[in-house]
Scaffold this motif. Structure first.
Motif, PDB file in Angstrom:
ATOM      1  N   LEU A  83      33.900  23.675  48.514  1.00  0.00           N
ATOM      2  CA  LEU A  83      34.628  24.886  48.897  1.00  0.00           C
ATOM      3  C   LEU A  83      36.130  24.721  48.683  1.00  0.00           C
ATOM      4  O   LEU A  83      36.797  25.626  48.171  1.00  0.00           O
ATOM      5  CB  LEU A  83      34.342  25.214  50.369  1.00  0.00           C
ATOM      6  N   VAL A  84      36.664  23.568  49.077  1.00  0.00           N
ATOM      7  CA  VAL A  84      38.091  23.301  48.897  1.00  0.00           C
ATOM      8  C   VAL A  84      38.439  23.298  47.404  1.00  0.00           C
ATOM      9  O   VAL A  84      39.442  23.876  46.976  1.00  0.00           O
ATOM     10  CB  VAL A  84      38.483  21.961  49.544  1.00  0.00           C
ATOM     11  N   GLN A  85      37.557  22.670  46.620  1.00  0.00           N
ATOM     12  CA  GLN A  85      37.771  22.610  45.174  1.00  0.00           C
ATOM     13  C   GLN A  85      37.795  24.008  44.564  1.00  0.00           C
ATOM     14  O   GLN A  85      38.685  24.346  43.775  1.00  0.00           O
ATOM     15  CB  GLN A  85      36.651  21.782  44.531  1.00  0.00           C
ATOM     16  N   LEU A  86      36.822  24.839  44.945  1.00  0.00           N
ATOM     17  CA  LEU A  86      36.734  26.190  44.408  1.00  0.00           C
ATOM     18  C   LEU A  86      37.912  27.055  44.856  1.00  0.00           C
ATOM     19  O   LEU A  86      38.428  27.874  44.098  1.00  0.00           O
ATOM     20  CB  LEU A  86      35.412  26.833  44.828  1.00  0.00           C
ATOM     21  N   ALA A  87      38.350  26.874  46.118  1.00  0.00           N
ATOM     22  CA  ALA A  87      39.469  27.650  46.638  1.00  0.00           C
ATOM     23  C   ALA A  87      40.749  27.323  45.864  1.00  0.00           C
ATOM     24  O   ALA A  87      41.537  28.220  45.530  1.00  0.00           O
ATOM     25  CB  ALA A  87      39.659  27.364  48.124  1.00  0.00           C
ATOM     26  N   LYS A  88      40.963  26.031  45.559  1.00  0.00           N
ATOM     27  CA  LYS A  88      42.143  25.626  44.791  1.00  0.00           C
ATOM     28  C   LYS A  88      42.095  26.194  43.377  1.00  0.00           C
ATOM     29  O   LYS A  88      43.105  26.658  42.841  1.00  0.00           O
ATOM     30  CB  LYS A  88      42.231  24.105  44.741  1.00  0.00           C
ATOM     31  N   GLN A  89      40.907  26.140  42.773  1.00  0.00           N
ATOM     32  CA  GLN A  89      40.763  26.647  41.409  1.00  0.00           C
ATOM     33  C   GLN A  89      40.960  28.159  41.351  1.00  0.00           C
ATOM     34  O   GLN A  89      41.521  28.690  40.392  1.00  0.00           O
ATOM     35  CB  GLN A  89      39.377  26.290  40.865  1.00  0.00           C
ATOM     36  N   THR A  90      40.516  28.838  42.380  1.00  0.00           N
ATOM     37  CA  THR A  90      40.544  30.306  42.391  1.00  0.00           C
ATOM     38  C   THR A  90      41.931  30.856  42.718  1.00  0.00           C
ATOM     39  O   THR A  90      42.381  31.838  42.116  1.00  0.00           O
ATOM     40  CB  THR A  90      39.518  30.851  43.402  1.00  0.00           C
ATOM     41  N   GLY A  91      42.607  30.246  43.692  1.00  0.00           N
ATOM     42  CA  GLY A  91      43.922  30.729  44.094  1.00  0.00           C
ATOM     43  C   GLY A  91      43.840  31.933  45.025  1.00  0.00           C
ATOM     44  O   GLY A  91      42.775  32.564  45.147  1.00  0.00           O
ATOM     45  N   ILE A  92      44.951  32.239  45.685  1.00  0.00           N
ATOM     46  CA  ILE A  92      44.970  33.344  46.652  1.00  0.00           C
ATOM     47  C   ILE A  92      44.605  34.674  45.990  1.00  0.00           C
ATOM     48  O   ILE A  92      43.788  35.447  46.499  1.00  0.00           O
ATOM     49  CB  ILE A  92      46.364  33.476  47.304  1.00  0.00           C
ATOM     50  N   GLY A  93      45.209  34.929  44.834  1.00  0.00           N
ATOM     51  CA  GLY A  93      44.904  36.188  44.144  1.00  0.00           C
ATOM     52  C   GLY A  93      43.454  36.298  43.766  1.00  0.00           C
ATOM     53  O   GLY A  93      42.830  37.357  43.918  1.00  0.00           O
ATOM     54  N   GLY A  94      42.889  35.191  43.294  1.00  0.00           N
ATOM     55  CA  GLY A  94      41.488  35.191  42.895  1.00  0.00           C
ATOM     56  C   GLY A  94      40.546  35.392  44.064  1.00  0.00           C
ATOM     57  O   GLY A  94      39.481  36.008  43.917  1.00  0.00           O
ATOM     58  N   LEU A  95      40.927  34.880  45.240  1.00  0.00           N
ATOM     59  CA  LEU A  95      40.080  35.029  46.424  1.00  0.00           C
ATOM     60  C   LEU A  95      39.951  36.495  46.833  1.00  0.00           C
ATOM     61  O   LEU A  95      38.968  36.884  47.470  1.00  0.00           O
ATOM     62  CB  LEU A  95      40.641  34.211  47.587  1.00  0.00           C
ATOM     63  N   PHE A  96      40.960  37.296  46.484  1.00  0.00           N
ATOM     64  CA  PHE A  96      40.916  38.716  46.818  1.00  0.00           C
ATOM     65  C   PHE A  96      40.548  39.572  45.610  1.00  0.00           C
ATOM     66  O   PHE A  96      40.671  40.795  45.645  1.00  0.00           O
ATOM     67  CB  PHE A  96      42.254  39.163  47.411  1.00  0.00           C
ATOM     68  N   SER A  97      40.071  38.906  44.546  1.00  0.00           N
ATOM     69  CA  SER A  97      39.606  39.645  43.373  1.00  0.00           C
ATOM     70  C   SER A  97      38.395  40.493  43.744  1.00  0.00           C
ATOM     71  O   SER A  97      37.471  40.020  44.423  1.00  0.00           O
ATOM     72  CB  SER A  97      39.223  38.651  42.261  1.00  0.00           C
ATOM     73  N   GLY A  98      38.387  41.739  43.325  1.00  0.00           N
ATOM     74  CA  GLY A  98      37.270  42.626  43.639  1.00  0.00           C
ATOM     75  C   GLY A  98      37.349  43.252  45.013  1.00  0.00           C
ATOM     76  O   GLY A  98      36.377  43.849  45.487  1.00  0.00           O
ATOM     77  N   LEU A  99      38.523  43.148  45.695  1.00  0.00           N
ATOM     78  CA  LEU A  99      38.648  43.686  47.053  1.00  0.00           C
ATOM     79  C   LEU A  99      38.448  45.195  47.090  1.00  0.00           C
ATOM     80  O   LEU A  99      37.789  45.719  47.990  1.00  0.00           O
ATOM     81  CB  LEU A  99      40.012  43.328  47.641  1.00  0.00           C
ATOM     82  N   GLY A 100      39.002  45.904  46.095  1.00  0.00           N
ATOM     83  CA  GLY A 100      38.843  47.355  46.074  1.00  0.00           C
ATOM     84  C   GLY A 100      37.391  47.766  46.019  1.00  0.00           C
ATOM     85  O   GLY A 100      36.940  48.643  46.776  1.00  0.00           O
ATOM     86  N   ALA A 101      36.641  47.104  45.137  1.00  0.00           N
ATOM     87  CA  ALA A 101      35.209  47.404  45.022  1.00  0.00           C
ATOM     88  C   ALA A 101      34.486  47.073  46.313  1.00  0.00           C
ATOM     89  O   ALA A 101      33.581  47.796  46.750  1.00  0.00           O
ATOM     90  CB  ALA A 101      34.607  46.613  43.865  1.00  0.00           C
ATOM     91  N   ARG A 102      34.902  45.978  46.955  1.00  0.00           N
ATOM     92  CA  ARG A 102      34.218  45.565  48.179  1.00  0.00           C
ATOM     93  C   ARG A 102      34.531  46.501  49.341  1.00  0.00           C
ATOM     94  O   ARG A 102      33.667  46.760  50.192  1.00  0.00           O
ATOM     95  CB  ARG A 102      34.589  44.127  48.538  1.00  0.00           C
ATOM     96  N   ILE A 103      35.757  47.021  49.398  1.00  0.00           N
ATOM     97  CA  ILE A 103      36.080  47.989  50.452  1.00  0.00           C
ATOM     98  C   ILE A 103      35.220  49.234  50.299  1.00  0.00           C
ATOM     99  O   ILE A 103      34.693  49.779  51.282  1.00  0.00           O
ATOM    100  CB  ILE A 103      37.583  48.348  50.412  1.00  0.00           C
ATOM    101  N   VAL A 104      35.063  49.692  49.052  1.00  0.00           N
ATOM    102  CA  VAL A 104      34.198  50.848  48.800  1.00  0.00           C
ATOM    103  C   VAL A 104      32.775  50.543  49.247  1.00  0.00           C
ATOM    104  O   VAL A 104      32.133  51.337  49.954  1.00  0.00           O
ATOM    105  CB  VAL A 104      34.206  51.234  47.305  1.00  0.00           C
TER     106      VAL A 104
END
Length: 328
Positions: free
Chosen positions: A276-297
């Motif tokens: 999880l730590v490895q994936l979080a570092k690779q993804t970054g803050i912006g990546g962690l919130f990727s798809g937020l608009g679709a998910r809110i819908v």
């Protein structure tokens, strides 16, 4: 004598009529297994129907999270890309595990929430619980969600594998069988930590915001007992929409990590937390919130639908007035 008999009969008839009228006016208060099994059934149906109906949205959302370099032009374009590459049927990938998994999860989530809320109230008393009802809602929902996730995790792992790797297997049974055969039973719970990390805060936000939003919204109409059934459904939908939006934002980072952790195999000896730590570092803050608009819908819509259906099913199952209400 005959007049006396007739008078007694008339009195009995009047008493019987009043008793029947009173029975109709006084809702039956259920308890125990009879009560909580009905809450569980209402929750199971509401979650299964809403999550199943939104399978196409979830497919596109998952693709955006897993392949942002490909699916990076928004939700509508994402739908078109999936249909163009794989056909319209690809939008229903994972429908089986989604419907089955969320039926089980909804059963434990809603039934458990009502049960644990009652147990907490019994321990601390109604007055204290009312004064601290936000804490009661948070505690009951957290405990209920833990048990719900134990049931959901294997099916969610299968769903994500089917969505992320369309050629992996043909459906729920085939996907689950292959995971078990090739990776063992532990693979079904590889995402248990992330799913708790996502679902527990999500459910806590979902229930506490719904309860609080309901207080405010129903309060504008004089209270839950003052509105018509149709109005009650509309207000439950509105409260659910508010709750779903808040819950989606809070749980978005964990939802992204959950999608990734079920796609990536751990290195030999690597723990889930390390991955999880490895994936979080690779993804970054912006990546962690990727798809937020679709998910809110998606989450706003399904949470609204869940509480709307749940409220109506409670009426149908004759338990609408049997739960514990802490709202002032």
């Amino acid at each position: 004598m005959s007049k006396a008999v007739e008078a007694v009969k008339e009195q009995v008839s009047v008493a019987k009529s009043k008793a029947e009228q009173l029975a109709q006016e006084t809702p039956l208060k259920r308890s125990g297994i009879d009560l909580y099994s009905r809450f569980a059934l209402a929750g199971a149906i509401s979650c299964s129907v809403t999550h199943g109906a939104l399978t196409p949205v979830d497919v596109v959302k998952t693709r955006i999270q897993l392949e942002p370099e490909v699916y990076n032009k928004g939700m509508i374009t994402g739908f078109r890309q999936v249909v163009s590459k794989e056909g319209a049927g690809a939008l229903l990938t994972g429908f089986g595990p989604t419907a089955a998994g969320y039926f089980l999860q909804g059963m434990f989530k809603f039934g458990g929430y009502e049960l644990f809320k009652k147990l907490i109230i019994d321990q601390i008393g109604v007055e204290t619980a009312t004064q601290n009802r936000t804490a009661v809602y948070l505690g009951a929902s957290a405990i209920a969600e833990f048990f719900a996730d134990v049931a959901l995790c294997p099916l969610e792992a299968t769903r994500i594998r089917l969505v992320s790797q369309p050629s992996f297997a043909n459906g729920l049974v085939g996907g689950a069988s292959r995971i078990f055969r090739e990776e063992g039973i532990g693979a079904f719970y590889a995402g248990f930590g992330p799913i708790l990390f996502k679902q527990v805060p999500y459910t806590m936000a979902k229930f506490v915001v719904f309860e609080r939003a309901s207080e405010v919204i129903f309060g504008q109409f004089g209270g839950k007992d003052k509105v018509s059934p149709g109005t009650a459904t509309a207000l439950n939908l509105a409260s659910g929409l508010v709750a779903g939006t808040a819950a989606a934002i809070i749980s978005q980072p964990a939802d992204t990590l959950l999608s990734k952790v079920n796609k990536v195999k751990k290195a030999p000896g690597q723990s889930t937390s390390s991955l999880l730590v490895q994936l979080a570092k690779q993804t970054g803050i912006g990546g962690l919130f990727s798809g937020l608009g679709a998910r809110i819908v998606m989450v706003g819509t399904l949470t609204s639908g869940q509480f709307g259906i749940y409220g109506d099913l409670k009426k149908y199952l004759d338990v609408a007035t049997s739960g514990v209400e802490l709202a002032k």
